[in-house]
Design an enzyme around this catalytic site. Structure first.
Site, PDB file in Angstrom:
ATOM      1  N   ASP A   1      21.319  49.934  42.505  1.00  0.00           N
ATOM      2  CA  ASP A   1      22.675  49.531  42.138  1.00  0.00           C
ATOM      3  C   ASP A   1      23.487  50.730  41.665  1.00  0.00           C
ATOM      4  O   ASP A   1      24.682  50.589  41.399  1.00  0.00           O
ATOM      5  CB  ASP A   1      22.631  48.477  41.027  1.00  0.00           C
TER       6      ASP A   1
ATOM      7  N   ASP B   1      18.185  38.897  47.680  1.00  0.00           N
ATOM      8  CA  ASP B   1      18.126  39.569  46.379  1.00  0.00           C
ATOM      9  C   ASP B   1      17.103  38.874  45.486  1.00  0.00           C
ATOM     10  O   ASP B   1      16.684  37.730  45.738  1.00  0.00           O
ATOM     11  CB  ASP B   1      19.540  39.479  45.758  1.00  0.00           C
TER      12      ASP B   1
HETATM   13  C1  DGJ Z   1      22.038  42.852  42.421  1.00  0.00           C
HETATM   14  C2  DGJ Z   1      22.315  43.637  43.667  1.00  0.00           C
HETATM   15  O1  DGJ Z   1      21.597  44.832  43.647  1.00  0.00           O
HETATM   16  C3  DGJ Z   1      23.793  43.861  43.808  1.00  0.00           C
HETATM   17  O2  DGJ Z   1      24.065  44.664  44.918  1.00  0.00           O
HETATM   18  C4  DGJ Z   1      24.480  42.532  43.904  1.00  0.00           C
HETATM   19  O3  DGJ Z   1      24.059  41.884  45.088  1.00  0.00           O
HETATM   20  C5  DGJ Z   1      24.149  41.683  42.698  1.00  0.00           C
HETATM   21  N1  DGJ Z   1      22.733  41.580  42.490  1.00  0.00           N
HETATM   22  C6  DGJ Z   1      24.737  40.296  42.836  1.00  0.00           C
HETATM   23  O4  DGJ Z   1      24.381  39.457  41.821  1.00  0.00           O
END
Ligand code: DGJ
Length: 711
Positions: A530, A460
């Site tokens: 998200d 990420d």
């Molecule tokens: C952003 C990601 O897109 C989410 O799926 C998750 O992993 C969060 N970060 C965790 O901090």
């Protein structure tokens, strides 16, 4: 099949031949690389006889036509947007082309060399064609040819794009591109291309949520099924810029390159700067649908690391347990996930250091003892015992100021000495251009994977750059971090993959903030947003799949009301939306009712009967998402047309009326297909001409998956 590269020496014309298109250029009498053609197939004789693009009388006020050079440079009577803008130490701006030969390192690669007649700068234009697709790769190399000992001055490139692409003059032009923001990525926009200059860009240091580094152009007449379309994508995971120029006489050129407007490249004597590649793709017929299928085929054949692998059904803990992960709650989720048929269990954020929320701990990559007293091994072993692969979330390029890492190395973050360090999500960006930082990252990542039998990492990156400085950069060229951070990220991923050949990696940047062909080259799937609202997701997926293969598009079924939108959509619709990509589950399964778990188990099993079509078949977008009262539908077809899967969604049917039969695509007319739902048999011709009855329920949030198998 004609040669991929051919040359007509008397005219200086080069012809690049792909499977069904041609690209021609000519080094003119002054040594300038000029554009001739990009479109349908030509013979070398045709290409040699064509006039140069943009040739014709121009007034002295207009200057040289802007859409005619293979790399539009700054200088002389050129007034368009330069793809290459250099400034020499004596203040001279502008580049003068002087042809300096060519090389063909292999039958599909052409390097055209040019040198400046006065200054020590060599410019190389690179071209590569592929035997089985219509993609033409282009890039540029800039070399400072002065020797270190002759004390030559540095050369500054204020803009160093990978390529200029010129399109034939047409009366009308339309631009299709993707716009977005966090939780609303890759929304397709199709608009008339304005006259003048149009800039698509990312200044975030990443590919960005805001825009995608690609552009699709048509002469205003293409549809999903018909017409000629041109397109190009930049394979780069940092800031970028695409500048489109449409002249009043309807010439069109686009420059594509890494770095946004403020990013420069300084070349020391002996140094070479190689730009990332641009992939250019034209389809002569078949419209936007054929273009997408051609992109998917190319990316599968030449870019994805394991294109034939089928992606497993995944569970991810983020929406269920947030930062509050513990051994017990993960084991409980893992057991429920396994009972649904999940094949890969991923523990998300919160397992390390002092990370109980987003204020602390990033950078300290050891398990949090309060949650994992014996480390991660007990969880990894349990997940494996349940028959699933084990995955972990990481964010290697980031640090919370409240962390042991930051206390030990405050200088490792991007910063300017006299500026406040802007925190976003309470974190700062580690400078991956610094070799000691990438060495540190590789070291803990490789140990984490080896020590815990990790099968999968979700990598990420949760903020863009700010104060992008590197004050103690040894050569005083802090600006290079815009390139070298991205190269550092790529290099760590590449090294990890090489060290752990069975490891698979998910790309994520707060959802879809970093996806581009260079990310697809080194990861296995992408968390594209998200936003897990099943209806919004159809819009995001529609934009994503314009270029990128469905095989890389992860999608989860989460809880209702949805965490981002507050909307409650029935489980079946949520599943059908996620099943049209790489299916995952991200809800809190401990709160699902037994009948929901049962239905989920059935839907996961159904997904497994069609996922070879979803992930490896050809995509036909039958009905684009739009108004909730209209049907959205996609179809996936096996390469041999032996099976097809159709997904359809109707969020808010009107008047209790069923939608008209859905006309399918790509089927042989004389083939016969059995509908696996009800045993009905239809001919290909009937499905193409009359269409398929979807038999949707007359309720809100109606959806269907239809699997048709050839008899
Ligand atoms: C952003 C990601 O897109 C989410 O799926 C998750 O992993 C969060 N970060 C965790 O901090």
């Amino acid at each position: 099949m004609p040669a991929a590269l051919s040359h007509d020496a008397p005219t200086g014309t080069w012809l690049l031949t792909t499977r069904s298109t041609s690209y021609a250029l000519r080094v003119d009498g002054q040594g300038v690389p000029r554009h001739v053609h990009w479109g349908g197939p030509l013979t070398l004789a045709d290409a040699a006889s064509l006039p140069l693009a943009g040739a014709g009388p121009r007034s002295s006020f207009d200057g040289r036509t802007a859409a005619s050079e293979e790399l539009s440079v700054d200088g002389a009577d050129r007034y368009g947007p330069p793809a290459l803008r250099v400034r020499f130490a004596d203040g001279t701006r502008a580049l003068t082309w002087q042809a300096d030969g060519h090389e063909q390192p292999d039958p599909r690669t052409l390097l055209l060399r040019f040198r400046d007649p006065h200054y020590p700068l060599r410019t190389t234009l690179g071209y590569r064609v592929h035997p089985d697709t219509d993609v033409i790769e282009r890039w540029t190399e800039l070399t400072h040819t002065g020797g270190a000992d002759d004390r030559a001055d540095d050369i500054l490139a204020l803009r160093a794009d990978s390529a200029t692409l010129s399109l034939p003059a047409r009366d009308d032009y339309r631009l299709s591109h993707a716009v977005g923001q966090w939780a609303a990525e890759t929304q397709l926009r199709r608009t008339p291309l304005p006259y003048g200059e149009t800039v698509l860009t990312s200044r975030t240091g990443t590919t960005s949520h805001l825009a995608q580094p690609w552009a699709i152009l048509d002469a205003g007449d293409a549809t999903e099924e018909h017409g000629q379309v041109w397109s190009a994508a930049l394979a780069w995971s940092g800031s970028w810029q695409i500048t489109l120029l449409r002249t009043p006489d309807n010439q069109l050129a686009l420059n594509l390159g890494a770095g946004h407007d403020a990013v420069t490249v300084t070349l020391r004597p002996g140094e070479t700067h190689t730009t990332p590649p641009v992939l250019a793709l034209h389809v002569a017929e078949g419209g936007f649908g054929a273009l997408s299928r051609a992109w998917h085929a190319h990316l599968r054949a030449h870019v994805l690391p394991h294109p034939r692998e089928t992606r497993p059904v995944l569970y991810n803990s983020w929406e269920a347990t947030g930062f509050g992960v513990t051994l017990d709650n993960q084991k409980r989720l893992a057991s429920l996930a396994a009972s649904l048929g999940v094949e890969l269990f991923v523990m998300d954020d919160g397992w390390f250091g002092a990370r109980r929320d987003d204020h602390a701990g990033l950078g300290d990559w050891t398990p949090y003892p309060g949650a994992f007293p014996d480390g991660l091994r007990p969880l990894a072993d349990e997940v494996h015992r349940l028959g699933m692969a084990f995955g972990l979330w990481v964010e290697p390029e980031m640090v919370n100021p409240d962390s042991d890492l930051h206390r030990a190395h405050p200088d490792w973050v991007l910063h300017f000495p006299h500026r406040h360090r802007t925190e976003l999500r309470h974190q700062l960006v580690l400078n991956f251009a610094r070799p000691e930082v990438t060495a540190w990252a590789f070291d803990w990542l490789t140990r984490l994977v080896a020590d815990n039998d990790v099968d999968y990492l979700k990598w990420d990156m949760n903020r863009p750059f700010s104060e992008a400085g590197w004050p103690d950069e040894p050569s005083g060229r802090g600006d290079r971090l815009w390139f070298d951070h991205v190269r550092g990220y790529h290099a760590v991923v590449d090294r990890l993959r090489a060290a752990h050949p069975r490891l698979r990696i998910e790309a994520c940047s707060g959802g879809g903030g970093r996806v581009d062909p260079a990310v697809l080259a080194r990861t296995d799937q992408v968390w594209i947003s998200d936003n897990t609202d099943a209806a919004d997701r159809l819009v995001i997926q529609h934009g994503y799949t314009q270029l990128y293969p469905v095989r890389t598009m992860a999608a989860w079924v989460t809880d209702v009301p949805n965490q981002q939108t507050g909307r409650s959509i029935p489980l079946r619709f949520r599943f059908h939306s996620a099943m049209s990509g790489v299916l995952g589950v991200g809800g809190d399964l401990t709160r699902w009712r037994p009948e929901e778990l049962k239905e989920a188990e059935q839907l996961v099993a159904e997904y497994k009967t069609v996922r070879h079509l979803v992930q490896h078949g050809e995509l036909f977008r039958l009905r684009p998402p739009g108004d909730l009262q209209r049907l959205t539908a996609v179809q996936y077809l096996a390469a041999d047309a032996a099976e097809t899967a159709v997904f359809a969604w109707l969020p808010q049917p009107r008047f209790g009326l069923p939608p008209a039969p859905l006309r399918l695509a790509g089927l042989p007319r004389d083939a016969r297909y059995r509908d696996q739902r009800n045993g009905r048999v239809h001919s290909g011709a009937a499905l193409l001409e009359r269409g398929l009855d979807l038999d949707l329920p007359h309720t809100d949030w109606a959806s269907a998956l239809v699997h048709l198998v050839r008899l």
